[in-house]
Design a protein around this motif. Structure first.
Motif: not given
Length: 319
Positions: A71-74, A304-307
């Motif tokens: 989550s932080q990395a996104v 796309d967020q999940e990918r």
């Protein structure tokens, strides 16, 4: 003779609809806009590999659980890429709040502040950033709060007059009405091919521009989601146009004059009565195209967020 891209820049501010740094160096847009789909593509671009490796290396060394690291990395990568883009464009970079927050006003506001704080820590001020939110009722309410706090917003996935009016009422800085996805829907429904003169997406965006002008609103209109250069040129004069790399290349390779097709008087009109929530939901509900495309757009960005999260998790696990 100048290229059509250079000629277009005399009438509309050109924005790059990509995260590709090479494209920005080549076509010198004023602004750049990104979304989860474009950030996902950035993982394949050579320019970003050192940045991705550096940022993931730092996150992998933290004590946080893997889900928290992902989550932080996104957010970290979205901001880090946005900062790279900000070094190449003189104007703004749009950074999107996760689509899964599209119906949560408070969570969207919190996420926007977190993103702005990260930009600030990297030396990019909030004046260079637009927070991108879906044009749901909840997203528009979040934008209203953020605008009052000095954080300007780009409301995306805009397909209906009700969405546009609610954004104007909220004092949103910029709206991104979609062209291509509107036209896609009508082509699927009717089986017709459209010329720029009768293109439903083009006509919709022109209508949003006319509504801004008639109401004297300060909101900037940025046409988005183009399928061909004919659609782009049919909206010359729209204040901003965000254009994909492929279409930027076509416009740069073509020569010829570009005449304005959208003419704004300067916004001296009178605002319409503000929409209530019930008016907004009813007005949007009555537009079948807008209902379909907003829901589909949110699902696509969320997918796309999940990918992207899975790709990050795989890379973190490999370290």
């Amino acid at each position: 003779m100048p290229s059509q891209l250079d000629a277009l820049k005399a009438h509309s501010l050109v924005v790059a609809d990509t995260g590709d740094l090479a494209v920005m160096r080549r076509y010198t847009p004023q602004d750049a806009t990104t979304n989860p789909s474009l950030i996902l593509k950035a993982f394949e671009l050579p320019d970003y590999q050192p940045l991705i490796d550096r940022e993931l290396q730092a996150i992998a060394g933290s004590d946080a659980e893997r889900s928290q690291q992902v989550s932080q990395a996104v957010d970290v990568l979205s901001v880090a890429m946005g900062c790279e883009i900000a070094h190449l464009v003189p104007g703004r970079v749009s950074t999107e709040v996760a689509a899964r927050l599209s119906f949560d006003t408070d969570a969207s506001i919190r996420k926007a502040f977190e993103l702005i704080e990260q930009y600030d820590k990297r030396g990019v001020s909030r004046e260079r950033v637009l927070i991108k939110l879906a044009s749901t009722w909840e997203g528009i309410r979040a934008a209203e709060v953020l605008e009052k706090k000095g954080i300007q917003c780009n409301l995306t996935l805009l397909f209906s007059d009700a969405q546009a009016q609610a954004c104007f009422d909220a004092g949103v800085f910029l709206v991104s009405p979609f062209v291509g996805r509107v036209t896609d829907w009508y082509k699927q429904q009717t089986g017709e091919d459209y010329t720029p003169a009768n293109d439903p997406g083009v006509r919709f965006v022109r209508g949003v521009c006319e509504r801004v002008d008639a109401g004297g609103y300060d909101t900037v209109v940025m046409g988005a989601s183009f399928r061909n250069t004919g659609q782009v040129l049919a909206l010359a004069g729209c204040p901003r146009l965000t254009i994909s790399p492929a279409l930027l290349e076509e416009l740069a390779a073509a020569e010829g004059p570009v005449e304005p097709q959208v003419r704004l008087s300067g916004g001296n009109g009178q605002p319409a009565p503000p929409l209530s929530e019930a008016d907004f939901r009813w007005g949007h509900n009555q537009d079948a195209m807008a209902n379909d495309k907003l829901a589909e757009g949110i699902r696509r960005f969320a997918a796309d967020q999940e990918r992207l999260e899975q790709l990050i998790a795989d890379r973190l696990s490999a370290r």
